[in-house]
Design an enzyme around this catalytic site. Structure first.
Site, short mmCIF file in Angstrom:
data_model
loop_
_atom_site.label_atom_id
_atom_site.label_comp_id
_atom_site.label_asym_id
_atom_site.label_seq_id
_atom_site.Cartn_x
_atom_site.Cartn_y
_atom_site.Cartn_z
N ASP A 29 -26.02 34.25 -78.92
CA ASP A 29 -24.83 33.61 -79.47
C ASP A 29 -24.40 32.41 -78.61
O ASP A 29 -23.98 31.37 -79.12
CB ASP A 29 -23.68 34.60 -79.65
CG ASP A 29 -23.51 35.54 -78.47
OD1 ASP A 29 -24.38 35.56 -77.57
OD2 ASP A 29 -22.52 36.28 -78.44
N ASP A 36 -35.59 26.99 -85.41
CA ASP A 36 -35.10 26.18 -86.52
C ASP A 36 -33.92 25.31 -86.10
O ASP A 36 -33.78 24.18 -86.56
CB ASP A 36 -34.70 27.07 -87.70
CG ASP A 36 -35.89 27.56 -88.50
OD1 ASP A 36 -37.01 27.07 -88.24
OD2 ASP A 36 -35.72 28.42 -89.38
#
Length: 363
Positions: free
Chosen positions: A227, A255
């Site tokens: 995170d 990505d």
């Protein structure tokens, strides 16, 4: 007598054959630098193979790959084959099968931004002032995508589904060693992305990495929760060098690394096993909407060839020569439509032209 190095060329679908043609031009230009005798053989894969052989990875293609030293893969898939069941579709029926067949457990995804293309990135220019050059090393054949048991339970009032994250020490060790060896050739920094505050598998990753790091005293090892990592990539991507991830976290991070570079059309990838065998492919898709229009960006396919030359042929001189030719082409202002930044110096060119200019710029 020279050694022979065989490359299986799998152009694929959509823009695949168009951009692959440009990569082959580059390969033909640099063959004079190799001690090896380079032999290329072309095979059908994906949707075009379905149309010819009624399967996305026919035996003739798989055999051709087995008899080769590396695979240069184009993109596969398109709406023409969307009706097929999952295992018969071009992507799952060819690419995933090749990864499994050759035990390609290490996925390498470089991410960098060219100075002349800063405006394509969603990041502010003050964040990009120092650029960034990251390589994401993702474990590709283990973790929650493949762990058992998994499934969905319907015969109860409370329907539920479950997946299992499993990692064996040997799976972590082999990908970690690849990451550390890559770090030795770069800035000598590795950041392991995990969730060790809640996941036992992440704790095991840290234990294994800490032990292996003792064999690489010049490499700095750090850890970061997933995170926080996605935030840090947006805030200061230049802080990262080699990012090492499990399968799930690597899927996410790679990505995002692609996105902040501005154009996925510039990014290659490599999937490797322990036997110096690799599958090299563009990070983007087959883009069927622009297929045949001669406007696709061939840079990612050419850089995939560059990675093949670097990692499977072990020739960093030629690889860097190709990379420098691409940089020179962009500095000269040549752009395919996806790279247009709307400056006066830009010259919009076709796929064919971009391939020719890059090839001409190779020393």
């Amino acid at each position: 007598m020279n050694n022979t190095f065989k490359i299986a060329i799998l152009p694929g679908d959509g823009i695949g054959p168009e951009v692959m043609k440009q990569a082959i031009k580059v390969l033909n230009k640099v063959t004079k630098y190799f001690k090896e005798n380079i032999i290329i053989n072309t095979f059908k894969v994906g949707g075009t193979a379905i149309n010819t052989y009624n399967e996305p990875l026919p035996k003739i293609t798989l055999q051709g790959c087995e008899e080769s030293n590396a695979i240069l893969f184009g993109s596969v898939g398109g709406p023409e084959w969307e009706y097929l069941p999952l295992q018969k579709k071009p992507e799952t029926g060819s690419l995933l099968k090749l990864r499994k067949h050759f035990n390609l457990f290490a996925n390498l995804r470089p991410s960098y931004i060219y100075k002349d293309l800063y405006s394509l990135s969603p990041l502010k220019e003050e964040i990009l002032i120092n650029g960034f050059n990251i390589i994401c090393v993702r474990e590709l054949t283990g973790g929650i995508y493949f762990g058992q048991p998994k499934g969905k339970i319907n015969n109860t009032k409370n329907v539920y589904a479950f997946d299992t994250e499993i990692y064996y020490i040997y799976e972590i060790e082999r990908i970690a060693k690849i990451a550390f060896n890559i770090a030795l050739t770069r800035q000598k920094k590795i950041c392991l992305i995990d969730k060790a505050n809640v996941l036992y598998t992440s704790v095991l990753w840290r234990e294994v990495l800490q032990k292996i790091s003792q064999q690489y005293p010049t490499v700095k090892l750090t850890y970061m929760y997933i995170d926080n990592a996605v935030m840090q990539l947006m805030k200061n991507p230049a802080q990262f060098d080699v990012i090492l991830c499990s399968n799930l976290f690597g899927d996410i991070i790679s990505d995002q690394c692609a996105m902040i570079s501005g154009s996925i059309g510039n990014l290659p990838s490599a999937s490797l096993n322990n036997n110096n065998f690799g599958l090299y492919e563009p990070a983007g898709g087959s883009a069927p909407d622009i297929a045949g229009k001669n406007i696709a960006n061939p840079i990612a396919q050419i850089l995939s060839l560059s990675m093949l030359i670097e990692y499977s042929l072990k020739n960093t001189y030629v690889s860097q020569n190709i990379n420098n030719a691409i940089i020179k082409t962009l500095v000269q202002g040549y752009r395919t439509p996806d790279l247009v930044c709307h400056t006066k110096q830009e010259k919009i060119v076709t796929t064919e032209d971009m391939g020719n200019i890059i090839t001409d710029n190779i020393i």
